[in-house]
Design a protein around this motif. Structure first.
Motif: not given
Length: 240
Positions: A81-92, A101-104, A112-116
């Motif tokens: 996440r840090e490498y791609y300079k993403i503040e928040k993302w959805v994890v699927m 992903a649940l542990a994350y 996180l923005l969302g979880f699938v």
């Protein structure tokens, strides 16, 4: 598609980025499998910037032959996440990747923005669940991507042991109930793995949705790609 190797604690992780839009990380299962989720990424890469990766010791990523645990997996995901300079993302995540992903979601809520969860297995180590899975495997079997059969056994063993320790935490259910992001659990009608652990988890997350996809097994896209595409796109368009 852009491919990059990312340094994390002395290892190089293979990653790939495709598409544009809402940032999404895909996590394959196993544990111990290389990435196999490109077919799923292609279902949403016109509305999402999708990042996939091979975990340590899997596929194109480096490994020192020593097992590791959930903590190291979370650290690797954060490094990506840090490498791609993403503040928040959805994890699927798919299968055990959904469990990771649940542990994350528990340990890194601010990332996180969302979880699938797609075909997750839940926070259980239940004999009845295992018996039902094994009987289904011997009876009807299941269709899998070819790459799933080539997994790192050392990584698999160490991560399964670490996961079983993680889910024994006395506050695990309380921590799950605190998840406050758009959450979706997807499972196949014909998956030989019982769905009750997923339904239990979904019931304690406020606003979480569960969707059963008809005539689909564990690798849902191999039987019902069109419905999975529709479900994922609806989740992204409605939530963000």
């Amino acid at each position: 598609m852009e491919e990059q190797f990312i340094e994390t604690r002395g290892f190089r992780l293979w990653t790939a980025k495709q598409g544009k839009g809402i940032p999404v990380l895909f996590i394959s299962g196993g544990p111990g499998c290389a990435d196999y989720l490109e077919p799923v990424a292609s279902l949403i890469d016109d509305i999402c910037e999708v990042i996939r990766f091979d975990p340590r010791g899997c596929g194109r990523s480096e490994f020192d032959g020593i097992g590791y645990g959930v903590k190291e997996c979370i650290e690797d995901i954060e490094r990506i996440r840090e490498y791609y300079k993403i503040e928040k993302w959805v994890v699927m995540g798919h299968s055990w990747g959904a469990d990771l992903a649940l542990a994350y979601a528990i340990l890194q809520p601010n990332s996180l923005l969302g979880f699938v969860a797609i075909s997750g297995t839940g926070i259980q180590n239940d004999r009845d669940w295992k018996r039902a899975y094994q009987e289904g495997l011997k009876g009807q079997g299941e269709t899998c991507p070819d790459s799933v059969y080539f997994y790192n056994k050392e990584v698999h063993r160490s991560l399964m042991n670490s996961w079983r320790d993680f889910i024994k935490g006395p506050n695990i259910l309380k921590e799950i109930s605190k998840i406050e992001i758009p959450t979706l659990f997807i499972y196949g009608q014909n998956d030989i793995r019982p769905s009750w652990p997923i339904l239990q988890i979904a019931s304690i997350i406020e606003g979480a949705q569960t969707i059963e996809i008809a005539e689909a097994e564990h690798y849902i896209w191999m039987q019902n790609e069109s419905i999975l595409r529709e479900v994922l796109r609806k989740y992204v368009n409605k939530s963000f």
